[in-house]
Design an enzyme around this catalytic site. Structure first.
Site, PDB file in Angstrom:
ATOM      1  N   ASP A 125       0.814  -1.222   0.000  1.00  0.00           N
ATOM      2  CA  ASP A 125       0.000   0.000   0.000  1.00  0.00           C
ATOM      3  C   ASP A 125       0.847   1.272   0.000  1.00  0.00           C
ATOM      4  O   ASP A 125       0.680   2.143   0.876  1.00  0.00           O
ATOM      5  CB  ASP A 125      -0.913   0.012   1.245  1.00  0.00           C
ATOM      6  CG  ASP A 125      -1.734  -1.262   1.378  1.00  0.00           C
ATOM      7  OD1 ASP A 125      -2.169  -1.800   0.337  1.00  0.00           O
ATOM      8  OD2 ASP A 125      -1.945  -1.718   2.518  1.00  0.00           O
ATOM      9  N   GLU A 182     -11.644   0.018  -3.609  1.00  0.00           N
ATOM     10  CA  GLU A 182     -11.033   0.491  -2.364  1.00  0.00           C
ATOM     11  C   GLU A 182      -9.871   1.405  -2.694  1.00  0.00           C
ATOM     12  O   GLU A 182      -9.728   1.849  -3.832  1.00  0.00           O
ATOM     13  CB  GLU A 182     -10.600  -0.686  -1.487  1.00  0.00           C
ATOM     14  CG  GLU A 182      -9.665  -1.669  -2.146  1.00  0.00           C
ATOM     15  CD  GLU A 182      -9.241  -2.816  -1.242  1.00  0.00           C
ATOM     16  OE1 GLU A 182      -9.634  -2.845  -0.074  1.00  0.00           O
ATOM     17  OE2 GLU A 182      -8.494  -3.695  -1.712  1.00  0.00           O
TER      18      GLU A 182
HETATM   19  O1  FUB Z   1      -3.201  -3.836   2.933  1.00  0.00           O
HETATM   20  C1  FUB Z   1      -4.489  -4.187   3.372  1.00  0.00           C
HETATM   21  C2  FUB Z   1      -5.494  -3.812   2.345  1.00  0.00           C
HETATM   22  O2  FUB Z   1      -5.229  -4.484   1.123  1.00  0.00           O
HETATM   23  C3  FUB Z   1      -5.470  -2.359   1.968  1.00  0.00           C
HETATM   24  O3  FUB Z   1      -6.011  -1.526   2.914  1.00  0.00           O
HETATM   25  C4  FUB Z   1      -6.183  -2.449   0.676  1.00  0.00           C
HETATM   26  O4  FUB Z   1      -6.114  -1.284  -0.100  1.00  0.00           O
HETATM   27  C5  FUB Z   1      -5.481  -3.624   0.040  1.00  0.00           C
HETATM   28  O5  FUB Z   1      -4.258  -3.271  -0.531  1.00  0.00           O
END
Ligand code: FUB
Length: 479
Positions: A67, A240
């Protein structure tokens, strides 16, 4: 003026302390490159002592870094990733994301990164459930000389539900960061992105299956407006990781979305930070090897735009242990974004006198060349290049050979019955810099050979199999 023509499909851009040069699709002006290289050395020389050399993709090579949110503060690139770890005994879900803290990294040249250590940990945030290992994708912004680090995590039972988003505040991007005692009231979600518009209004975006947006108060710690769902984004297939930025009056909302099997990076644009947004296309396709998530940020640094994203390079069998990567990104004249093809080579110039990890290649011959992990039980040891067929090759772009004559080359390699490899410049049939005879043997060994035709400046390095039995090459280094 001398120039080098580079094949059109490499996509390599060179970062040159304030200047980026298009290497692909163009002729490189060698005189200019030499000038910029010297400038780079002068500017970064002072800080080289404290840094670890970690060029190429993935960019951080001693731990997982997912991320990746990149931000430029005080002329330097800062990387705020989340920190995947293999699940410890006390964390029951061995098949899930597991993160207990955050580090911050910085770099002046996108090649050498300093790890400033842990800035926030689940143990020390009053509202976070310290057994949840849920410190997911963060962000960091600066306002009036203070740095606001936004991070999602599971709240303690009794104090709310699911994920909250907290803020930790510092006087410097490296920290120390002091976490607020409570998460931001009114938010239940993950993946915060904070954007401050030209008029000073701050916005927070986050996700919880959909993308939400709200205005933040000037104190950067509280909501000014109630979060609303930004309706233009797909309701089908997970969305997301919103990342919003502005360029030339256009607001870009970029986000991972599962249109088919796994996440791909898409974007939409608007003339207002809260939309409505219009879908424009895909920035990066789904991972070819099935890494389910991709989380990203886009940032301009010294005139070049970069896409930071992640892939499970060091954990090919478990896609919840990911690593940050960087590739150059380009806009079309009309403001649309050109699709980014992920590379192993990444960005930045590699010094010829350091270990050149040719397995992070820019191009590879269609036959007889491949890469493999050096040690499958410790993937952080990196990769090796396997050359088997005659004339098989790998090309590693933008190596700086400097201005002083280099006399020899070392190759760390193994070849069961021995082989000869050639080091060439700029193209697979380019001039031969040196020939190296790898002695017969199972174990990797350093072999040194004289350089017959030294060339100054920045070149692409090609390693070609001349003859003999298959060779495994770890690195190449010039002296
Ligand atoms: O790293 C955990 C989760 O996976 C993140 O918050 C999302 O964006 C995905 O990358």
């Amino acid at each position: 003026m001398a120039s080098v023509k580079i094949s059109p499909n490499g996509g390599q851009f060179v970062f040159l302390s304030g200047i980026t040069e298009v290497i692909n699709r163009n002729h490189i002006n060698l005189k200019k490159m030499k000038y910029y290289r010297n400038l780079l050395l002068a500017v970064t020389g002072a800080c080289l002592l404290a840094i670890t050399v970690n060029g190429q993709n993935p960019v951080i090579r001693d731990q997982f870094t997912a991320d990746p949110t990149a931000r430029v503060f005080n002329g330097k690139m800062y990387l705020f990733p989340s920190h995947d770890i293999p699940a410890p005994e006390k964390f029951p879900r061995k098949d899930w994301f597991c993160m207990e803290d955050y580090h911050v990294f910085s770099s002046s040249n996108l090649t050498d990164w300093t790890d400033h250590g842990v800035i926030v940990t689940q143990e020390k945030v009053p509202w976070v459930n310290a057994e949840s290992f849920s410190m997911w994708a963060p962000d960091c912004v600066e306002r009036n000389g203070k740095y606001y680090f936004y991070f999602p995590a599971n709240v303690k039972s009794g104090s709310g539900r699911g994920f909250g988003i907290g803020v930790a505040v510092a006087d410097k991007p490296e920290g120390p960061y002091v976490p607020q005692p409570t998460p931001i009231a009114g938010i239940n979600g993950i993946d915060p992105c904070v954007f401050i518009d030209k008029d000073g209004q701050a916005y927070i975006y986050y996700s919880m299956n959909r993308i939400f947006g709200a205005k933040l108060k000037e104190n950067m710690l509280e909501l000014e407006t109630k979060p609303v769902v930004l309706n233009e984004f797909p309701a089908k297939g997970l969305v997301e990781g919103p990342f919003l930025f502005e360029r030339k009056g256009i607001y870009y909302m970029t986000y991972p979305h599962v249109e088919n099997q796994t996440e791909r990076l898409e974007y939409a644009i608007s003339d207002n930070p809260m939309g409505p947004f219009k879908y424009k296309g895909v920035i990066m396709d789904e991972s070819p090897t099935g890494c389910w998530t991709n989380h990203h940020s886009l940032v301009e640094y010294n005139g070049q735009w970069y896409l930071f994203y992640h892939h499970n390079d060091y954990s090919p069998k478990f896609d919840k242990n990911r690593s940050a990567r960087i590739d150059s990104l380009f806009f079309n004249e009309d403001g649309t974004i050109r699709k980014v093809i992920p590379t192993l080579r990444g960005v930045g110039i590699t010094n010829a006198t350091g270990k050149i990890e040719i397995d992070r290649y820019s191009h590879i011959s269609p036959k007889g060349a491949s890469i493999a992990l050096l040690d499958t039980s410790n993937t952080f040891k990196g990769w090796k290049t396997l050359l088997s067929g005659q004339n098989a090759w790998v090309q590693y772009n933008t190596v700086d050979f400097g201005s002083k004559k280099l006399k020899s080359v070392q190759v760390n390699a193994a070849s069961l019955s021995g082989s000869t490899i050639q080091l060439r410049l700029d193209k697979p049939d380019g001039i031969i810099l040196a020939e190296v005879k790898i002695p017969a043997g199972k174990e990797m060994k350093i072999t040194e050979s004289r350089i017959s035709k030294f060339q100054k400046g920045i070149h692409h390095l090609i390693v070609t199999m001349k003859d003999g039995s298959p060779a495994e090459i770890d690195w190449v280094k010039f002296k």
